[in-house]
Write a protein that holds these residues in place. Structure first.
Motif, PDB file in Angstrom:
ATOM      1  N   PRO A  83      -5.053  12.915 -16.347  1.00 47.88           N
ATOM      2  CA  PRO A  83      -4.917  13.886 -15.256  1.00 47.88           C
ATOM      3  C   PRO A  83      -5.216  13.262 -13.895  1.00 47.88           C
ATOM      4  O   PRO A  83      -6.156  12.486 -13.744  1.00 47.88           O
ATOM      5  N   GLN A  84      -4.375  13.595 -12.927  1.00 48.60           N
ATOM      6  CA  GLN A  84      -4.580  13.174 -11.546  1.00 48.60           C
ATOM      7  C   GLN A  84      -4.442  14.404 -10.658  1.00 48.60           C
ATOM      8  O   GLN A  84      -4.129  15.497 -11.134  1.00 48.60           O
ATOM      9  N   SER A  85      -4.684  14.230  -9.377  1.00 46.20           N
ATOM     10  CA  SER A  85      -4.583  15.348  -8.448  1.00 46.20           C
ATOM     11  C   SER A  85      -3.146  15.863  -8.395  1.00 46.20           C
ATOM     12  O   SER A  85      -2.197  15.119  -8.682  1.00 46.20           O
ATOM     13  N   PRO A  86      -2.946  17.139  -8.037  1.00 49.92           N
ATOM     14  CA  PRO A  86      -1.589  17.691  -7.974  1.00 49.92           C
ATOM     15  C   PRO A  86      -0.688  16.851  -7.069  1.00 49.92           C
ATOM     16  O   PRO A  86      -1.058  16.505  -5.943  1.00 49.92           O
ATOM     17  N   GLY A  87       0.484  16.515  -7.573  1.00 51.33           N
ATOM     18  CA  GLY A  87       1.440  15.760  -6.779  1.00 51.33           C
ATOM     19  C   GLY A  87       1.262  14.252  -6.812  1.00 51.33           C
ATOM     20  O   GLY A  87       2.102  13.523  -6.275  1.00 51.33           O
ATOM     21  N   TYR A  88       0.186  13.767  -7.445  1.00 52.74           N
ATOM     22  CA  TYR A  88      -0.081  12.314  -7.442  1.00 52.74           C
ATOM     23  C   TYR A  88       1.067  11.535  -8.072  1.00 52.74           C
ATOM     24  O   TYR A  88       1.577  10.571  -7.489  1.00 52.74           O
ATOM     25  N   TYR A  89       1.476  11.922  -9.262  1.00 56.88           N
ATOM     26  CA  TYR A  89       2.506  11.155  -9.969  1.00 56.88           C
ATOM     27  C   TYR A  89       3.858  11.260  -9.264  1.00 56.88           C
ATOM     28  O   TYR A  89       4.601  10.274  -9.172  1.00 56.88           O
ATOM     29  N   GLU A  90       4.202  12.443  -8.772  1.00 55.14           N
ATOM     30  CA  GLU A  90       5.464  12.597  -8.062  1.00 55.14           C
ATOM     31  C   GLU A  90       5.507  11.734  -6.803  1.00 55.14           C
ATOM     32  O   GLU A  90       6.503  11.055  -6.522  1.00 55.14           O
ATOM     33  N   LYS A  91       4.415  11.764  -6.039  1.00 62.91           N
ATOM     34  CA  LYS A  91       4.354  10.969  -4.807  1.00 62.91           C
ATOM     35  C   LYS A  91       4.443   9.482  -5.126  1.00 62.91           C
ATOM     36  O   LYS A  91       5.155   8.726  -4.449  1.00 62.91           O
ATOM     37  N   THR A  92       3.726   9.050  -6.161  1.00 63.65           N
ATOM     38  CA  THR A  92       3.744   7.645  -6.548  1.00 63.65           C
ATOM     39  C   THR A  92       5.151   7.206  -6.923  1.00 63.65           C
ATOM     40  O   THR A  92       5.649   6.178  -6.446  1.00 63.65           O
ATOM     41  N   CYS A  93       5.808   7.965  -7.780  1.00 63.40           N
ATOM     42  CA  CYS A  93       7.157   7.591  -8.219  1.00 63.40           C
ATOM     43  C   CYS A  93       8.147   7.575  -7.062  1.00 63.40           C
ATOM     44  O   CYS A  93       9.013   6.693  -6.984  1.00 63.40           O
ATOM     45  N   MET A 123      10.453  13.982 -14.814  1.00 62.99           N
ATOM     46  CA  MET A 123       9.475  14.572 -15.731  1.00 62.99           C
ATOM     47  C   MET A 123       8.254  15.091 -14.976  1.00 62.99           C
ATOM     48  O   MET A 123       7.787  16.214 -15.212  1.00 62.99           O
ATOM     49  N   PHE A 124       7.740  14.281 -14.053  1.00 61.22           N
ATOM     50  CA  PHE A 124       6.558  14.718 -13.298  1.00 61.22           C
ATOM     51  C   PHE A 124       6.881  15.880 -12.367  1.00 61.22           C
ATOM     52  O   PHE A 124       5.992  16.660 -12.019  1.00 61.22           O
ATOM     53  N   HIS A 125       8.158  16.022 -11.989  1.00 58.79           N
ATOM     54  CA  HIS A 125       8.589  17.164 -11.178  1.00 58.79           C
ATOM     55  C   HIS A 125       8.792  18.415 -12.032  1.00 58.79           C
ATOM     56  O   HIS A 125       9.029  19.495 -11.509  1.00 58.79           O
ATOM     57  N   GLY A 126       8.754  18.253 -13.353  1.00 58.99           N
ATOM     58  CA  GLY A 126       8.981  19.388 -14.233  1.00 58.99           C
ATOM     59  C   GLY A 126      10.432  19.646 -14.537  1.00 58.99           C
ATOM     60  O   GLY A 126      10.792  20.714 -15.052  1.00 58.99           O
ATOM     61  N   GLU A 127      11.309  18.671 -14.248  1.00 59.98           N
ATOM     62  CA  GLU A 127      12.739  18.838 -14.449  1.00 59.98           C
ATOM     63  C   GLU A 127      13.199  18.401 -15.839  1.00 59.98           C
ATOM     64  O   GLU A 127      14.357  18.629 -16.208  1.00 59.98           O
ATOM     65  N   ARG A 128      12.311  17.735 -16.593  1.00 57.80           N
ATOM     66  CA  ARG A 128      12.624  17.372 -17.973  1.00 57.80           C
ATOM     67  C   ARG A 128      11.330  17.361 -18.766  1.00 57.80           C
ATOM     68  O   ARG A 128      10.248  17.130 -18.207  1.00 57.80           O
ATOM     69  N   ALA A 129      11.427  17.604 -20.068  1.00 59.17           N
ATOM     70  CA  ALA A 129      10.220  17.756 -20.886  1.00 59.17           C
ATOM     71  C   ALA A 129       9.595  16.430 -21.266  1.00 59.17           C
ATOM     72  O   ALA A 129       8.374  16.343 -21.416  1.00 59.17           O
ATOM     73  N   PRO A 177       0.838  -1.205   0.000  1.00 54.93           N
ATOM     74  CA  PRO A 177       0.000   0.000   0.000  1.00 54.93           C
ATOM     75  C   PRO A 177       0.874   1.256   0.000  1.00 54.93           C
ATOM     76  O   PRO A 177       1.822   1.349   0.778  1.00 54.93           O
ATOM     77  N   LEU A 178       0.562   2.200  -0.865  1.00 55.41           N
ATOM     78  CA  LEU A 178       1.333   3.435  -0.964  1.00 55.41           C
ATOM     79  C   LEU A 178       0.622   4.598  -0.295  1.00 55.41           C
ATOM     80  O   LEU A 178       1.177   5.263   0.572  1.00 55.41           O
ATOM     81  N   PHE A 179      -0.622   4.869  -0.673  1.00 53.89           N
ATOM     82  CA  PHE A 179      -1.393   5.942  -0.048  1.00 53.89           C
ATOM     83  C   PHE A 179      -2.836   5.858  -0.538  1.00 53.89           C
ATOM     84  O   PHE A 179      -3.163   5.074  -1.438  1.00 53.89           O
ATOM     85  N   ILE A 180      -3.689   6.662   0.064  1.00 51.90           N
ATOM     86  CA  ILE A 180      -5.085   6.802  -0.369  1.00 51.90           C
ATOM     87  C   ILE A 180      -5.298   8.261  -0.746  1.00 51.90           C
ATOM     88  O   ILE A 180      -4.877   9.170  -0.024  1.00 51.90           O
ATOM     89  N   THR A 181      -5.923   8.473  -1.888  1.00 53.26           N
ATOM     90  CA  THR A 181      -6.172   9.837  -2.346  1.00 53.26           C
ATOM     91  C   THR A 181      -7.663  10.030  -2.597  1.00 53.26           C
ATOM     92  O   THR A 181      -8.373   9.099  -2.971  1.00 53.26           O
ATOM     93  N   ARG A 182      -8.125  11.238  -2.381  1.00 50.50           N
ATOM     94  CA  ARG A 182      -9.540  11.572  -2.525  1.00 50.50           C
ATOM     95  C   ARG A 182      -9.640  12.790  -3.433  1.00 50.50           C
ATOM     96  O   ARG A 182      -9.162  13.879  -3.075  1.00 50.50           O
ATOM     97  N   ASP A 183     -10.217  12.606  -4.608  1.00 49.60           N
ATOM     98  CA  ASP A 183     -10.228  13.689  -5.583  1.00 49.60           C
ATOM     99  C   ASP A 183     -11.512  13.688  -6.398  1.00 49.60           C
ATOM    100  O   ASP A 183     -12.130  12.641  -6.593  1.00 49.60           O
ATOM    101  N   GLY A 184     -11.868  14.872  -6.889  1.00 47.59           N
ATOM    102  CA  GLY A 184     -13.024  14.994  -7.762  1.00 47.59           C
ATOM    103  C   GLY A 184     -12.770  16.003  -8.852  1.00 47.59           C
ATOM    104  O   GLY A 184     -12.090  17.000  -8.637  1.00 47.59           O
ATOM    105  N   TRP A 185     -13.281  15.737 -10.049  1.00 48.01           N
ATOM    106  CA  TRP A 185     -13.129  16.665 -11.158  1.00 48.01           C
ATOM    107  C   TRP A 185     -14.234  16.435 -12.172  1.00 48.01           C
ATOM    108  O   TRP A 185     -14.899  15.398 -12.177  1.00 48.01           O
ATOM    109  N   GLU A 186     -14.426  17.396 -13.054  1.00 51.56           N
ATOM    110  CA  GLU A 186     -15.399  17.295 -14.135  1.00 51.56           C
ATOM    111  C   GLU A 186     -14.667  17.307 -15.467  1.00 51.56           C
ATOM    112  O   GLU A 186     -13.634  17.969 -15.604  1.00 51.56           O
TER     113      GLU A 186
END
Length: 218
Positions: A198-208, A159-165, A101-110
């Motif tokens: 698209p995921q919540s802000p920081g999702y991909y960075e935290k996962t990696c 890449m997810f941190h914005g350090e490479r394109a 288990p890594l974490f639980i996230t709660r998000d909503g979007w349209e």
């Protein structure tokens, strides 16, 4: 049909309030639970992040890159039982006790889809696991997964941190009927953040970051 699947729905305090068809869940915006599992593979070149490409005819986010395997918990289903997604989508028979288990996230979007405006409110349980499989050994669910790819985990984090394109990923597309098993050609593609669901802000960075700490497969 997926739209007719029944899902458990919840209130803002994550208290169960009933059962509803999936199409209605997304039309109204009911909170519901989902399962995410990311696989990594350790190689001589380092740890690789495995991810899928969604089929072009998906109602939501067609053709985008996505979590290795993920899905909704059906009505009455536990997160332990949702490990079925790995075998259904990729042919990987991992047990729940082999996941971390890594974490639980709660998000909503349209977002807009061919069927109209959808409101997606999810409580997602995110897991990770090491897999020894090469890309050619995955058995892709034809109506869900277009292909499976891998790229260096450290570069994906940058890449997810914005350090490479972009990052160069290696992948295979679904099994053509005439191709022998394990004989699919490899392709090389440049992937960018914008090409991922698209995921919540920081999702991909935290996962990696957490996947870097995952214990190697024994």
């Amino acid at each position: 049909m997926a739209d007719h699947e029944l899902l458990d729905i919840y209130d803002e305090q994550d208290q169960h309030i009933g059962v509803c068809p999936r199409s209605e869940v997304h039309r109204v915006g009911h909170w519901h639970h989902t399962f995410h599992c990311w696989l990594v593979r350790d190689t001589e070149a380092g740890r690789m992040l495995v991810f899928q490409q969604r089929q072009h005819n998906k109602d939501t986010f067609p053709d985008l890159y996505d979590i290795t395997a993920a899905g909704h918990l059906l009505a009455g289903e536990t997160v332990e039982q949702a490990v079925r997604e790995l075998e259904e989508e990729l042919g990987v028979p991992l047990r729940f006790d082999q996941l971390t288990p890594l974490f639980i996230t709660r998000d909503g979007w349209e977002f807009e889809s061919p069927s109209g405006t959808l409101i997606d409110r999810e409580v997602s349980s995110v897991f990770g696991a090491c897999s020894p499989l090469t890309l050619q050994q995955y058995e892709l669910q034809a109506d869900e997964v277009a292909g499976v790819f891998e790229a260096p985990l450290s570069q994906m984090l940058e890449m997810f941190h914005g350090e490479r394109a972009s990052v160069t990923a290696t992948g295979v597309y679904g099994q053509p009927a005439e191709a022998p098993a394990g004989d699919l050609p490899y392709v090389h593609v440049e992937v960018t953040v914008e090409q991922f669901v698209p995921q919540s802000p920081g999702y991909y960075e935290k996962t990696c970051t957490l996947l870097q700490q995952l214990s190697p497969l024994e």
